[in-house]
Design a protein around this motif. Structure first.
Motif, PDB file in Angstrom:
ATOM      1  N   PHE A 154       0.835  -1.189   0.000  1.00  0.00           N
ATOM      2  CA  PHE A 154       0.000   0.000   0.000  1.00  0.00           C
ATOM      3  C   PHE A 154       0.879   1.251   0.000  1.00  0.00           C
ATOM      4  O   PHE A 154       2.107   1.180   0.179  1.00  0.00           O
ATOM      5  CB  PHE A 154      -0.903   0.014   1.241  1.00  0.00           C
ATOM      6  CG  PHE A 154      -1.953  -1.065   1.256  1.00  0.00           C
ATOM      7  CD1 PHE A 154      -2.990  -1.052   0.336  1.00  0.00           C
ATOM      8  CD2 PHE A 154      -1.913  -2.083   2.204  1.00  0.00           C
ATOM      9  CE1 PHE A 154      -3.978  -2.032   0.352  1.00  0.00           C
ATOM     10  CE2 PHE A 154      -2.890  -3.063   2.242  1.00  0.00           C
ATOM     11  CZ  PHE A 154      -3.922  -3.038   1.307  1.00  0.00           C
ATOM     12  N   VAL A 155       0.250   2.398  -0.156  1.00  0.00           N
ATOM     13  CA  VAL A 155       0.973   3.671  -0.183  1.00  0.00           C
ATOM     14  C   VAL A 155       1.844   3.834   1.063  1.00  0.00           C
ATOM     15  O   VAL A 155       3.013   4.222   0.971  1.00  0.00           O
ATOM     16  CB  VAL A 155      -0.019   4.856  -0.309  1.00  0.00           C
ATOM     17  CG1 VAL A 155       0.691   6.179  -0.030  1.00  0.00           C
ATOM     18  CG2 VAL A 155      -0.651   4.879  -1.691  1.00  0.00           C
ATOM     19  N   GLU A 156       1.294   3.534   2.221  1.00  0.00           N
ATOM     20  CA  GLU A 156       2.028   3.717   3.473  1.00  0.00           C
ATOM     21  C   GLU A 156       3.292   2.854   3.507  1.00  0.00           C
ATOM     22  O   GLU A 156       4.358   3.302   3.956  1.00  0.00           O
ATOM     23  CB  GLU A 156       1.122   3.386   4.662  1.00  0.00           C
ATOM     24  CG  GLU A 156       1.706   3.803   5.992  1.00  0.00           C
ATOM     25  CD  GLU A 156       0.674   3.792   7.112  1.00  0.00           C
ATOM     26  OE1 GLU A 156       1.089   3.653   8.266  1.00  0.00           O
ATOM     27  OE2 GLU A 156      -0.535   3.934   6.812  1.00  0.00           O
ATOM     28  N   GLU A 157       3.191   1.612   3.021  1.00  0.00           N
ATOM     29  CA  GLU A 157       4.355   0.722   2.986  1.00  0.00           C
ATOM     30  C   GLU A 157       5.412   1.247   2.027  1.00  0.00           C
ATOM     31  O   GLU A 157       6.609   1.208   2.318  1.00  0.00           O
ATOM     32  CB  GLU A 157       3.916  -0.680   2.563  1.00  0.00           C
ATOM     33  CG  GLU A 157       2.951  -1.352   3.521  1.00  0.00           C
ATOM     34  CD  GLU A 157       2.339  -2.601   2.915  1.00  0.00           C
ATOM     35  OE1 GLU A 157       3.034  -3.635   2.851  1.00  0.00           O
ATOM     36  OE2 GLU A 157       1.167  -2.551   2.489  1.00  0.00           O
ATOM     37  N   CYS A 158       4.965   1.722   0.876  1.00  0.00           N
ATOM     38  CA  CYS A 158       5.884   2.270  -0.112  1.00  0.00           C
ATOM     39  C   CYS A 158       6.586   3.512   0.427  1.00  0.00           C
ATOM     40  O   CYS A 158       7.802   3.679   0.277  1.00  0.00           O
ATOM     41  CB  CYS A 158       5.132   2.601  -1.399  1.00  0.00           C
ATOM     42  SG  CYS A 158       6.130   3.403  -2.669  1.00  0.00           S
ATOM     43  N   LEU A 159       5.824   4.390   1.063  1.00  0.00           N
ATOM     44  CA  LEU A 159       6.392   5.636   1.587  1.00  0.00           C
ATOM     45  C   LEU A 159       7.490   5.387   2.623  1.00  0.00           C
ATOM     46  O   LEU A 159       8.464   6.136   2.701  1.00  0.00           O
ATOM     47  CB  LEU A 159       5.289   6.490   2.212  1.00  0.00           C
ATOM     48  CG  LEU A 159       4.698   7.578   1.310  1.00  0.00           C
ATOM     49  CD1 LEU A 159       3.477   8.194   1.955  1.00  0.00           C
ATOM     50  CD2 LEU A 159       5.742   8.641   0.996  1.00  0.00           C
ATOM     51  N   LYS A 160       7.318   4.341   3.400  1.00  0.00           N
ATOM     52  CA  LYS A 160       8.337   4.011   4.405  1.00  0.00           C
ATOM     53  C   LYS A 160       9.681   3.730   3.725  1.00  0.00           C
ATOM     54  O   LYS A 160      10.735   4.207   4.171  1.00  0.00           O
ATOM     55  CB  LYS A 160       7.889   2.794   5.221  1.00  0.00           C
ATOM     56  CG  LYS A 160       8.841   2.424   6.353  1.00  0.00           C
ATOM     57  CD  LYS A 160       8.300   1.260   7.162  1.00  0.00           C
ATOM     58  CE  LYS A 160       9.264   0.892   8.290  1.00  0.00           C
ATOM     59  NZ  LYS A 160       8.766  -0.278   9.065  1.00  0.00           N
ATOM     60  N   LYS A 161       9.644   2.979   2.622  1.00  0.00           N
ATOM     61  CA  LYS A 161      10.869   2.678   1.882  1.00  0.00           C
ATOM     62  C   LYS A 161      11.425   3.921   1.192  1.00  0.00           C
ATOM     63  O   LYS A 161      12.639   4.124   1.123  1.00  0.00           O
ATOM     64  CB  LYS A 161      10.606   1.573   0.859  1.00  0.00           C
ATOM     65  CG  LYS A 161      10.303   0.219   1.480  1.00  0.00           C
ATOM     66  CD  LYS A 161      10.122  -0.851   0.417  1.00  0.00           C
ATOM     67  CE  LYS A 161       9.861  -2.202   1.047  1.00  0.00           C
ATOM     68  NZ  LYS A 161       9.684  -3.276   0.024  1.00  0.00           N
ATOM     69  N   VAL A 162      10.526   4.756   0.696  1.00  0.00           N
ATOM     70  CA  VAL A 162      10.956   5.999   0.053  1.00  0.00           C
ATOM     71  C   VAL A 162      11.682   6.887   1.059  1.00  0.00           C
ATOM     72  O   VAL A 162      12.743   7.455   0.752  1.00  0.00           O
ATOM     73  CB  VAL A 162       9.748   6.744  -0.559  1.00  0.00           C
ATOM     74  CG1 VAL A 162      10.133   8.161  -0.981  1.00  0.00           C
ATOM     75  CG2 VAL A 162       9.207   5.975  -1.765  1.00  0.00           C
ATOM     76  N   GLU A 163      11.126   7.019   2.256  1.00  0.00           N
ATOM     77  CA  GLU A 163      11.756   7.852   3.287  1.00  0.00           C
ATOM     78  C   GLU A 163      13.149   7.344   3.655  1.00  0.00           C
ATOM     79  O   GLU A 163      14.075   8.131   3.892  1.00  0.00           O
ATOM     80  CB  GLU A 163      10.875   7.891   4.531  1.00  0.00           C
ATOM     81  CG  GLU A 163       9.675   8.811   4.418  1.00  0.00           C
ATOM     82  CD  GLU A 163       8.997   8.997   5.761  1.00  0.00           C
ATOM     83  OE1 GLU A 163       9.184  10.062   6.371  1.00  0.00           O
ATOM     84  OE2 GLU A 163       8.291   8.063   6.187  1.00  0.00           O
ATOM     85  N   GLU A 164      13.309   6.023   3.687  1.00  0.00           N
ATOM     86  CA  GLU A 164      14.620   5.441   4.004  1.00  0.00           C
ATOM     87  C   GLU A 164      15.660   5.809   2.955  1.00  0.00           C
ATOM     88  O   GLU A 164      16.862   5.897   3.253  1.00  0.00           O
ATOM     89  CB  GLU A 164      14.495   3.917   4.111  1.00  0.00           C
ATOM     90  CG  GLU A 164      13.703   3.455   5.338  1.00  0.00           C
ATOM     91  CD  GLU A 164      13.398   1.969   5.302  1.00  0.00           C
ATOM     92  OE1 GLU A 164      13.746   1.305   4.304  1.00  0.00           O
ATOM     93  OE2 GLU A 164      12.793   1.470   6.283  1.00  0.00           O
ATOM     94  N   PHE A 165      15.221   6.053   1.735  1.00  0.00           N
ATOM     95  CA  PHE A 165      16.110   6.457   0.637  1.00  0.00           C
ATOM     96  C   PHE A 165      16.521   7.926   0.769  1.00  0.00           C
ATOM     97  O   PHE A 165      17.534   8.345   0.213  1.00  0.00           O
ATOM     98  CB  PHE A 165      15.394   6.208  -0.696  1.00  0.00           C
ATOM     99  CG  PHE A 165      16.154   6.624  -1.921  1.00  0.00           C
ATOM    100  CD1 PHE A 165      17.430   6.141  -2.181  1.00  0.00           C
ATOM    101  CD2 PHE A 165      15.576   7.514  -2.814  1.00  0.00           C
ATOM    102  CE1 PHE A 165      18.128   6.532  -3.327  1.00  0.00           C
ATOM    103  CE2 PHE A 165      16.254   7.906  -3.967  1.00  0.00           C
ATOM    104  CZ  PHE A 165      17.531   7.416  -4.214  1.00  0.00           C
ATOM    105  N   SER A 166      15.754   8.708   1.526  1.00  0.00           N
ATOM    106  CA  SER A 166      15.994  10.146   1.732  1.00  0.00           C
ATOM    107  C   SER A 166      16.144  10.904   0.412  1.00  0.00           C
ATOM    108  O   SER A 166      17.180  11.531   0.142  1.00  0.00           O
ATOM    109  CB  SER A 166      17.257  10.358   2.595  1.00  0.00           C
ATOM    110  OG  SER A 166      17.108   9.771   3.851  1.00  0.00           O
ATOM    111  N   PRO A 167      15.112  10.877  -0.435  1.00  0.00           N
ATOM    112  CA  PRO A 167      15.226  11.541  -1.733  1.00  0.00           C
ATOM    113  C   PRO A 167      15.069  13.064  -1.629  1.00  0.00           C
ATOM    114  O   PRO A 167      14.456  13.578  -0.695  1.00  0.00           O
ATOM    115  CB  PRO A 167      14.057  10.945  -2.522  1.00  0.00           C
ATOM    116  CG  PRO A 167      13.023  10.674  -1.475  1.00  0.00           C
ATOM    117  CD  PRO A 167      13.791  10.247  -0.249  1.00  0.00           C
TER     118      PRO A 167
END
Length: 344
Positions: free
Chosen positions: A104-117
């Protein structure tokens, strides 16, 4: 170096048979799918998902007991990331999100935040915009980022119904199958089949049908085959209300009775899932052959085709050069009658 997170997204699908009912509930509980007030929508979503689960399970049992859409999308993400690595001006990481099932969006966002884009680009795997698909996901994305107070500059790609690589990849596949089958063009009927939506949504200004028409016109122009017998039609309707017509199964019946060779081209799906692997490949094939079709040919979805992925990479790079917000780098402005177009 600029760090760019690219999120590609699609509908999603159950990852096991026990997930079918909750997946269907999530789908029908979407206010852009069942356009009712929340309490009524929740009750209807419960009733519909419960009623449809046995039928849906039989569908997924025919393709391994789950939807392949996540694995297909992950393959697209991997290939797209490799294509983007050729750009030395930024570091790209491609993530996958789904609307109605994991991730889901929330799961994806967690990984995106870890990337620190430094920025995020949202890329729909829907070439044609609809309130039922792209707009639904964007609302979910915006709601989740507000809730989590995430404020990373984000560009959202609206659509790409006539993107050159997408069109040429599809027309090349059609031309290849025509040559391979040696069918006489006078005996060939090409069905450009897209997922349907309720007719009322289009009457209310959803640009989806206009976009599908643009896609088909661009493919036919690229094919440049004189007197080509083709039609745009719509599949996967649910419920008693009127959906976009003509319906794909109706067109198949008509062509089969004329003993045509039927070629079905999925123009709104970019990966394989139940609507292509079961509805088109099994149910509609059987319908065509039983009713007299000379042959039935289904064109594969564009999937991880190199040219298609290259086209997506172009769109991503163009979006990265735009100011944050919604962008139509892959498409063009809609007609004013499409009042639900977010760019009008």
């Amino acid at each position: 170096m600029l760090r760019t997170a690219v999120v590609i997204y699609n509908l999603g699908g159950p990852d096991k048979l026990d997930s079918v009912e909750p997946f269907l509930f999530n789908l029908f509980n979407d206010p852009l799918i069942l356009r009712q007030i929340a309490p009524i929508r929740w009750v209807l979503a419960k009733l519909i998902s419960n009623r449809r689960t046995p039928v849906a399970k039989k569908i997924y049992e025919q393709i391994g007991g789950k939807s392949p859409i996540l694995e297909e999308t992950q393959k697209q993400a991997s290939v797209l990331e490799k294509e983007l690595k050729d750009d030395q001006s930024a570091e790209y990481r491609v993530f996958v999100a789904m609307r109605y099932w994991h991730p889901f969006v929330e799961e994806c966002l967690k990984k995106v935040e870890e990337f620190s884009p430094n920025n995020i680009i949202l890329l729909p795997l829907y070439p044609q915009f609809s309130t039922t698909t792209t707009e639904s996901f964007l609302r979910a994305w915006r709601g989740t980022t507000r809730k989590k107070k995430i404020d990373i500059p984000t560009s959202a790609i609206c659509c790409y119904p006539r993107q050159k690589n997408f069109i040429e990849t599809t027309s090349h596949a059609i031309r290849k199958e025509i040559e391979k089958s040696s069918v006489h063009l006078a005996d060939l009927k090409i069905l450009f089949s897209a997922h349907g939506i309720p007719k009322k949504f289009v009457a209310d200004g959803d640009p989806y049908q206009t976009h599908v028409t643009k896609t088909v016109a661009a493919i036919v122009d690229d094919l440049a085959i004189p007197n080509l017998d083709y039609i745009t039609c719509y599949q996967s309707r649910v419920g008693p209300i009127e959906w976009l017509k003509p319906y794909t199964d109706t067109v198949i019946l008509e062509a089969a009775k004329k003993e045509k060779t039927i070629m079905v081209v999925p123009v709104a799906f970019v990966s394989e899932h139940s609507e292509t692997l079961v509805e088109l490949d099994i149910e509609y094939r059987e319908l065509a052959i039983k009713n007299g079709a000379s042959d039935y040919i289904r064109i594969p979805t564009v999937g991880t085709n190199t040219d298609f992925i290259r086209g997506l990479a172009k769109i991503v790079k163009e979006a990265g050069n735009q100011s944050p917000g919604l962008t139509n780098v892959g498409g063009e402005p809609c007609d004013k009658s499409c009042v639900a177009c977010p760019l009008l």
